[in-house]
Design a protein around this motif. Structure first.
Motif, mmCIF file in Angstrom:
data_model
loop_
_atom_site.group_PDB
_atom_site.id
_atom_site.type_symbol
_atom_site.label_atom_id
_atom_site.label_comp_id
_atom_site.label_asym_id
_atom_site.label_seq_id
_atom_site.Cartn_x
_atom_site.Cartn_y
_atom_site.Cartn_z
ATOM 1 N N ARG A 296 44.029 35.526 36.503
ATOM 2 C CA ARG A 296 45.652 35.648 36.828
ATOM 3 C C ARG A 296 46.393 36.440 37.852
ATOM 4 O O ARG A 296 45.600 38.242 37.661
ATOM 5 N N ASP A 297 46.866 36.839 38.819
ATOM 6 C CA ASP A 297 47.300 38.064 39.406
ATOM 7 C C ASP A 297 47.785 39.438 38.942
ATOM 8 O O ASP A 297 48.016 38.517 37.605
ATOM 9 N N GLU A 298 48.327 40.223 39.723
ATOM 10 C CA GLU A 298 49.224 41.440 39.350
ATOM 11 C C GLU A 298 50.066 40.666 39.338
ATOM 12 O O GLU A 298 51.063 41.090 39.073
ATOM 13 N N GLN A 299 51.126 39.803 39.573
ATOM 14 C CA GLN A 299 51.954 39.703 39.257
ATOM 15 C C GLN A 299 52.599 37.819 38.637
ATOM 16 O O GLN A 299 53.744 37.957 38.388
ATOM 17 N N GLY A 300 51.167 38.189 37.736
ATOM 18 C CA GLY A 300 50.948 36.927 36.885
ATOM 19 C C GLY A 300 50.975 35.470 37.483
ATOM 20 O O GLY A 300 51.365 34.788 36.113
ATOM 21 N N ARG A 301 50.167 35.703 38.050
ATOM 22 C CA ARG A 301 50.525 33.637 39.198
ATOM 23 C C ARG A 301 49.158 33.703 39.060
ATOM 24 O O ARG A 301 48.326 34.889 38.987
ATOM 25 N N LYS A 302 48.700 32.166 38.580
ATOM 26 C CA LYS A 302 47.385 31.593 38.683
ATOM 27 C C LYS A 302 46.749 31.068 39.922
ATOM 28 O O LYS A 302 47.238 31.304 40.831
ATOM 29 N N VAL A 303 45.614 32.399 39.846
ATOM 30 C CA VAL A 303 44.504 32.133 41.476
ATOM 31 C C VAL A 303 43.803 30.645 41.621
ATOM 32 O O VAL A 303 44.548 29.972 42.574
ATOM 33 N N PHE A 304 42.621 30.111 40.616
ATOM 34 C CA PHE A 304 42.389 29.180 41.004
ATOM 35 C C PHE A 304 42.797 28.244 40.115
ATOM 36 O O PHE A 304 43.153 28.208 38.434
ATOM 37 N N ASP A 305 43.835 26.960 40.533
ATOM 38 C CA ASP A 305 44.269 25.732 40.432
ATOM 39 C C ASP A 305 42.898 25.143 39.662
ATOM 40 O O ASP A 305 42.878 24.589 38.414
ATOM 41 N N GLY A 306 41.722 24.631 40.212
ATOM 42 C CA GLY A 306 40.579 24.272 39.200
ATOM 43 C C GLY A 306 39.000 25.226 39.612
ATOM 44 O O GLY A 306 39.101 25.592 41.143
ATOM 45 N N ILE A 307 38.487 25.310 39.221
ATOM 46 C CA ILE A 307 36.379 25.551 39.000
ATOM 47 C C ILE A 307 36.206 24.720 38.777
ATOM 48 O O ILE A 307 35.749 24.194 37.924
ATOM 49 N N HIS A 308 35.049 24.862 39.837
ATOM 50 C CA HIS A 308 33.835 23.938 39.013
ATOM 51 C C HIS A 308 31.864 24.742 38.959
ATOM 52 O O HIS A 308 31.834 25.807 40.947
ATOM 53 N N THR A 309 31.852 25.423 38.807
ATOM 54 C CA THR A 309 30.068 25.813 38.021
ATOM 55 C C THR A 309 29.679 25.334 37.468
ATOM 56 O O THR A 309 29.599 23.612 37.587
#
Length: 615
Positions: A296-309
């Protein structure tokens, strides 16, 4: 937030070679500068931020290297970022999912990018530094972070390091310190040695070792470290860096590229979605990124929509703490007492009776990504991966949230990739050469479709308690194989304690592994053709051989046991029969969206030429 994005270089990749319908790519190399407000709740998780120097506006500054590969004709790309979290400053992407060469930190030629898989798919590839101590040599990427002080005075703390010669990083001539020593007075430091973590440490007097300088020590002249033995050094360290700014740097850079219209100068076009992938340490970093609240960035927005570990197990990073050592990775023999796996492990909300905590890896703040976690067999033996889908006591299966999937790729080892060999190295058994990457590729595409169209990926595929495929390490049913060293214990995952002077845990979470069939191959998870139509037994474990400590789990290596010729002849009537069985398996995997057609074609080509099966 990001203050500036300095593009230092834009040049063709591979002399303008074309990558399918996407065409040619460009290399964009530069440096990003940012600053965080210590009073912003979005930054409260950054350790030592209150002790960092501030600029004229009261913010703490950082800078990070970045490296971008973008389609030269932006309209032919897919408009999505694929960010790889680096591993100790290194790019691992092409050496893994593109079957390319290992250690390719500065791709320039066609051969450097392997089969070009992510390029042919049109992604804009992004890397950046997050670790202030990652080596910048050989084009490594690192973060520049300030040193924390106590009102201008140096912060000094007693710390512990561990060194093992001959296993992970080859023979050691000197022991490099993660932090600068506050003093070279040997009476205020302590070096010990032991064969196993369970043995009492034996102190080495000052005459048997010395400081090289404030960043290294060595044994006395003519003495070499014993292979595989554990050397531990306690000393007073000073000047900790504000490591957690690495999380902010990743967050701020990706958020800028995704949301700021001016970022097209770097990406070439507006970005619709951002995906991330991380291998081993990079995967653990991304798990930590999620749990610490940085998606969650400083403006409250999603950073990564999807993550693969991939190959992260239940781990995170020994990072974002005073004097952290993020390069460490906890296994049964090495780095065993250093923090890596702590509750919560799973994306499901659970209670931990050992610590009295309740929680999940996800934050539930509206910015959790869609998450795919793939692990090899090794992560079940060394990295507690069963805790991704069970309660902490390992007594019941859990239901994961809708935005989470977990897959075990059967019969694979931690560093599995194309080109891996069966050379045993320091181990008793030949190493496992089976590559998990065909499944990883398919699941990355499934994640992309999930993020962009909402098409859900395949259901999780893991061993479970409910179907009897998830068992204790000594109850796998592994068959008798002549000459095989068989492992029956797994690495212990215990509540985090004092890493400077660790004590025996006394209690541990119940970690389990996959049951095997009559051949010794795992019966659950994603079973690629080498497991479903086998010519050998593949495991996620191995054991050290002398002069290394015998009986200890061999880092993150698996084992390989080739079938004898008579067994192969009994199982497959001829090569046509073998090819037909491979065909049936790849067809089903394609239907299940666990294999791409290009990888199915490779399996069939290999099967048709398989010399071990008679014509």
């Amino acid at each position: 937030m990001l203050l500036s994005l300095e593009i230092q270089k834009v040049e063709p990749l591979a002399d303008g070679a074309s990558f399918g319908a996407v065409g040619s790519y460009e290399r964009v190399i530069g440096r990003a500068m940012g600053a965080v407000d210590p009073g912003d709740p979005a930054n409260k998780a950054i350790a030592l931020l209150d002790k960092a120097p501030r600029n004229a506006t009261g913010e703490v500054e950082y800078s990070t290297d970045f490296y971008i590969l973008r389609p030269k004709d932006a309209t032919r790309g897919n408009g999505r970022i694929l960010y790889e979290a680096t591993n100790r400053g290194r790019k691992m992407l092409f050496g893994n999912i593109a079957d390319g060469p290992q250690g390719m930190n500065d791709p320039r030629a066609v051969a450097d990018v392997g089969n070009g898989f992510p390029l042919r798919r049109g992604f804009t590839l992004v890397w950046s530094g997050w670790d202030p101590d990652a080596p910048r040599a050989n084009s490594g990427l690192a973060l520049t972070a300030p040193v924390a002080t106590d009102n201008g005075r140096p912060i000094v703390q007693r710390v512990r390091e561990e060194y093992v010669s001959g296993t992970r990083v080859g023979a050691l001539e000197a022991f490099k310190l993660s932090h600068e020593a506050a003093t070279l007075d040997q009476s205020r430091a302590r070096l010990t040695v032991r064969e196993r973590a369970s043995d009492p440490p034996l102190e080495m007097p000052p005459g048997e070792w010395s400081f090289v300088d404030r960043r290294a020590i060595r044994l006395c002249e003519g003495t070499k470290p014993k292979p595989g033995f554990l050397y531990e050094f306690h000393y007073e360290a000073k000047d900790p860096k504000v490591q957690g700014l690495g999380f902010a740097a990743t967050r701020d850079l990706v958020s800028h590229l995704k949301y700021n219209p001016a970022a097209v100068a770097a990406t070439g076009r507006p970005i619709s979605h951002a995906l991330a992938i991380g291998f081993s340490q990079g995967g653990r970093y991304l798990r930590h990124h999620i749990s610490a609240g940085f998606n969650r960035d400083e403006q409250g927005r999603k950073v990564f929509d999807g993550i693969h570990t991939h190959t992260a197990g239940v781990g995170r990073i020994f990072f974002n703490v005073p004097f952290g050592q993020p390069a460490r990775t906890n296994t049964q023999h090495e780095d065993h007492g250093f923090p890596e796996a702590w509750f919560p492990f799973s994306t499901a909300v659970l209670e931990d009776r050992m610590t009295g905590q309740k929680g999940a890896l996800f934050r539930g703040d509206g910015c959790d990504p869609r998450l795919i976690e793939t692990d090899t067999s090794t992560e079940y033996w060394q990295k507690g991966a069963s805790l991704l889908t069970t309660d902490p006591l390992g007594m019941k299966d859990v239901v994961l949230p809708e935005n989470s999937r977990v897959y075990m790729i059967a019969g694979t080892q931690h560093g599995g990739r194309v080109g891996a060999t069966t050379d045993p190295g320091p181990n008793r058994n030949p190493r496992n050469p089976h590559s998990p990457m065909p499944a990883v590729r398919a699941l990355l595409i499934a994640l992309d479709e999930w993020v962009t169209s909402g098409k859900a990926p395949p259901a999780s595929r893991v061993p479970t308690l409910g179907d009897g495929t998830l068992v204790e390490p000594d109850k796998t049913g592994f068959p008798a194989i002549p000459g095989a060293a068989v492992v029956t214990v797994a690495n212990e995952v215990a509540p985090s304690g004092d890493w400077v002077d660790p004590k025996p845990a006394g209690r541990a979470y119940r970690t389990l592994v996959c049951r095997v069939d009559a051949d010794g191959n795992e019966i659950a998870g994603v079973r690629l053709p080498d497991i479903a139509v086998p010519l050998a037994t593949y495991t996620g474990w191995n054991e050290y051989k002398p002069p290394y400590p015998r009986g200890e789990l061999a880092d993150r290596d698996g084992s390989y046991f080739a079938f004898p010729a008579d067994k192969i002849a009994q199982r497959y009537r001829n090569r046509a029969d073998y090819v037909a069985q491979v065909q049936a398996v790849v067809d089903q995997l394609i239907r299940d969206r666990l294999l791409l057609q290009e990888d199915a074609d490779r399996y069939l080509e290999k099967a048709r030429a398989e010399p071990r099966v008679k014509e």
